[in-house]
Write an enzyme that holds these catalytic residues in place. Structure first.
Site, mmCIF file in Angstrom:
data_model
loop_
_atom_site.group_PDB
_atom_site.id
_atom_site.type_symbol
_atom_site.label_atom_id
_atom_site.label_comp_id
_atom_site.label_asym_id
_atom_site.label_seq_id
_atom_site.Cartn_x
_atom_site.Cartn_y
_atom_site.Cartn_z
ATOM 1 N N HIS A 133 0.870 -1.190 0.000
ATOM 2 C CA HIS A 133 0.000 0.000 0.000
ATOM 3 C C HIS A 133 0.902 1.234 0.000
ATOM 4 O O HIS A 133 2.020 1.184 0.521
ATOM 5 C CB HIS A 133 -0.837 -0.051 1.286
ATOM 6 C CG HIS A 133 -1.880 0.995 1.423
ATOM 7 N ND1 HIS A 133 -1.598 2.272 1.836
ATOM 8 C CD2 HIS A 133 -3.218 0.964 1.216
ATOM 9 C CE1 HIS A 133 -2.720 2.980 1.887
ATOM 10 N NE2 HIS A 133 -3.717 2.203 1.512
ATOM 11 N N ASP A 210 3.056 -4.348 8.090
ATOM 12 C CA ASP A 210 1.884 -3.479 7.956
ATOM 13 C C ASP A 210 0.670 -4.379 8.153
ATOM 14 O O ASP A 210 0.267 -5.115 7.257
ATOM 15 C CB ASP A 210 1.907 -2.836 6.568
ATOM 16 C CG ASP A 210 0.606 -2.104 6.250
ATOM 17 O OD1 ASP A 210 -0.313 -2.116 7.095
ATOM 18 O OD2 ASP A 210 0.515 -1.534 5.148
ATOM 19 N N GLN A 213 -4.572 -4.971 7.212
ATOM 20 C CA GLN A 213 -5.549 -5.995 6.827
ATOM 21 C C GLN A 213 -5.312 -7.277 7.619
ATOM 22 O O GLN A 213 -6.247 -8.029 7.869
ATOM 23 C CB GLN A 213 -5.460 -6.296 5.319
ATOM 24 C CG GLN A 213 -5.606 -5.085 4.412
ATOM 25 C CD GLN A 213 -6.994 -4.459 4.442
ATOM 26 O OE1 GLN A 213 -7.976 -5.093 4.848
ATOM 27 N NE2 GLN A 213 -7.097 -3.212 4.017
ATOM 28 N N LYS A 236 -10.410 -0.403 10.674
ATOM 29 C CA LYS A 236 -10.642 -1.620 9.888
ATOM 30 C C LYS A 236 -10.990 -2.792 10.809
ATOM 31 O O LYS A 236 -11.402 -3.850 10.364
ATOM 32 C CB LYS A 236 -9.406 -1.964 9.062
ATOM 33 C CG LYS A 236 -9.080 -0.897 8.023
ATOM 34 C CD LYS A 236 -7.999 -1.359 7.086
ATOM 35 C CE LYS A 236 -7.276 -0.245 6.399
ATOM 36 N NZ LYS A 236 -8.039 0.438 5.379
ATOM 37 N N CYS A 374 -4.830 2.448 -3.570
ATOM 38 C CA CYS A 374 -3.579 2.975 -2.988
ATOM 39 C C CYS A 374 -2.437 1.985 -3.175
ATOM 40 O O CYS A 374 -1.595 1.809 -2.275
ATOM 41 C CB CYS A 374 -3.742 3.329 -1.516
ATOM 42 S SG CYS A 374 -4.981 4.587 -1.234
HETATM 43 N N1 C6P Z 1 -6.313 0.512 2.990
HETATM 44 C C1 C6P Z 1 -8.172 0.106 1.488
HETATM 45 O O1 C6P Z 1 -9.279 0.388 0.985
HETATM 46 P P1 C6P Z 1 -4.906 4.002 7.161
HETATM 47 O O2 C6P Z 1 -5.417 4.856 6.043
HETATM 48 O O3 C6P Z 1 -3.692 4.597 7.839
HETATM 49 O O4 C6P Z 1 -5.950 3.568 8.117
HETATM 50 O O5 C6P Z 1 -4.432 2.626 6.477
HETATM 51 C C2 C6P Z 1 -3.518 2.636 5.401
HETATM 52 C C3 C6P Z 1 -3.283 1.254 4.898
HETATM 53 C C4 C6P Z 1 -2.030 0.700 5.050
HETATM 54 N N2 C6P Z 1 -1.782 -0.564 4.672
HETATM 55 C C5 C6P Z 1 -2.736 -1.352 4.143
HETATM 56 C C6 C6P Z 1 -2.401 -2.769 3.776
HETATM 57 C C7 C6P Z 1 -4.009 -0.842 3.963
HETATM 58 O O6 C6P Z 1 -4.965 -1.644 3.452
HETATM 59 C C8 C6P Z 1 -4.303 0.495 4.323
HETATM 60 C C9 C6P Z 1 -5.638 1.087 4.074
HETATM 61 C C10 C6P Z 1 -7.669 0.939 2.638
HETATM 62 O O7 C6P Z 1 -7.514 -0.837 1.081
HETATM 63 C C11 C6P Z 1 -7.793 2.397 2.363
HETATM 64 S S1 C6P Z 1 -6.722 2.950 1.087
#
Ligand code: C6P
Length: 416
Positions: A133, A210, A213, A236, A374
């Site tokens: 991401h 990270d 998910q 999430k 992203c």
């Molecule tokens: N992915 C998706 O629709 P934040 O925005 O900080 O809560 O998370 C960022 C982020 C980082 N790593 C991974 C693997 C992610 O999936 C995400 C967030 C969302 O897939 C929003 S782009």
């Protein structure tokens, strides 16, 4: 009972009972029942979390770590209790290892800006994978600009799996950090993180996972995973927005300089010199997201109140059903079919742009995400500009998968 309803029924997991905890799932969109298939972007919140946040603001709210009065002490205890809940949830060795951030993105930026600026030098290598991401790419690019370090990218196979032998070739004596997703937000791949940890540590490098998910679909034990940093966002995980977690081993947090300066992160301040509070306070400058942290604690309590093994099995069943149902829709190609993957499914449909598809599905009450998610470098590798993505949670039913499939057939009539 039809096929979908039969698949919903498990002796230990009553998805309809779980759904009843999520008030938003009862609403309609465009006059149709909401079919929410975008939990990977952000999950919906159970009543238990909503009520906790409401209760905090209604009767328990004050600033934390500052007041010698009842409400402040109460709020401080609740905020710190949330940290303990996170500690237990990820099996951290110490509560001092749990740093609250505003989300996973901030947590990765924190590591890059503190540990990275202190320990990464010109020519040092940071290994990422092709599935990352942007939140796990751009902070390292900023670090590269600041230090002259090198980013190396481990490849992904076309089915979304990671070839560990190829991964091993990228890691070498100059590798100082390996920073990878636990689970891909586009492909659902569960990365072979234990093997990656062994490779990273054999090279003397640290491992950042990270877990945005991963924490949602996997059982996370940071000590067992063998990582050095683990980050995730509450929103999430059925918790509120505005709060996330950085877990790091205590000696790392102790060696890292502060991220931001301000109240709460200091030991003593004079105009000549300031000394820092020990972790985690060192990394929590300013008034923290108090109700949000307590809300995250409530989300963890909620998840612990479920049979999580059965919930995870249900999610896998939904994924399997979705994969086989999607594969039967003419012109649909699944993106991400790695064995053992988590319940996130990207796909493309011949002749229909993902954005158009998402818009048409929305008219039927179905919320899916369309775009690059992203993960633009991954899109390029997969040879697509965008995908449509359906992602499933503890409340997703087989009937919702049926609704998606019916929506796709309808979309084909409208778009093709
Ligand atoms: N992915 C998706 O629709 P934040 O925005 O900080 O809560 O998370 C960022 C982020 C980082 N790593 C991974 C693997 C992610 O999936 C995400 C967030 C969302 O897939 C929003 S782009």
């Amino acid at each position: 009972m039809n096929k979908a309803a039969a698949l919903n029924t498990k002796p230990t997991y009553d998805v309809m009972k779980v759904r009843a905890d999520f008030p938003i799932l009862a609403r309609q969109v465009h006059g149709k029942p909401l079919v929410y298939l975008d939990s990977a972007a952000s999950a919906q919140k159970p009543r238990q979390v909503i009520e906790t946040i409401s209760r905090v603001y209604t009767s328990e709210y004050a600033n934390v770590h500052r007041g010698a009065y009842f409400l402040s002490e109460h709020a401080t205890a609740a905020y710190e209790a949330a940290r303990e809940k996170v500690q237990a949830f990820v099996n951290a060795a110490s509560v001092k290892e749990i740093v609250f951030t505003k989300g996973a993105t901030e947590a990765i930026n924190l590591v890059a800006a503190t540990w990275g600026r202190k320990f990464i030098k010109a020519g040092d290598e940071i290994v990422l994978t092709a599935v990352e991401h942007h939140s796990n790419i751009v902070p390292w690019q900023l670090l590269r600009e600041a230090t002259g370090c090198v980013l190396k990218i481990a490849p992904v196979r076309l089915d979304g799996s990671i070839d560990i032998a190829e991964f091993a070739k990228i890691i070498g004596p100059k590798t100082k950090l390996v920073a990878v997703a636990h689970v891909s937000n586009v492909l659902g791949t569960v990365l072979p993180v234990r093997e990656i940890a062994e490779l990273a540590h054999a090279a003397g490098a640290k491992l950042l996972l990270d877990g945005c998910q991963g924490i949602v679909h996997e059982f996370v034990d940071v000590q067992d995973l063998g990582c050095d940093f683990y980050v995730f966002s509450s929103h999430k995980l059925y918790g509120p927005t505005g709060i996330g977690v950085l877990w790091a081993r205590l000696e790392l947090l102790e060696a890292m300089p502060p991220y931001q300066g301000g109240g709460d992160m200091i030991d003593t301040v004079t105009f000549a010199k300031t000394t820092w509070a020990p972790p985690p306070a060192k990394f929590e400058a300013g008034t923290p997201p108090i109700a949000e942290a307590i809300g995250l604690g409530a989300a963890i309590d909620y998840l612990n109140s479920l049979d999580r093994v059965a919930a995870a099995a249900h999610e896998k069943d939904v994924l399997r059903y979705a994969m086989s149902s999607l594969a039967q829709v003419p012109g649909v190609r699944l993106i991400g079919t790695a064995p053992g993957k988590a319940s996130v499914q990207s796909f493309v449909m011949e002749g229909a742009h993902p954005h158009d598809l998402a818009t048409v599905l929305d008219r039927s009450g179905i919320s899916v995400r369309a775009g690059h998610h992203c993960a633009q470098p991954l899109m390029e590798i997969l040879g697509v500009t965008a995908t449509t993505r359906a992602s499933f949670g503890i409340y997703t039913t087989m009937q919702e998968v049926d609704a998606l499939i019916a929506g796709l057939h309808k979309a084909q009539q409208v778009l093709l």
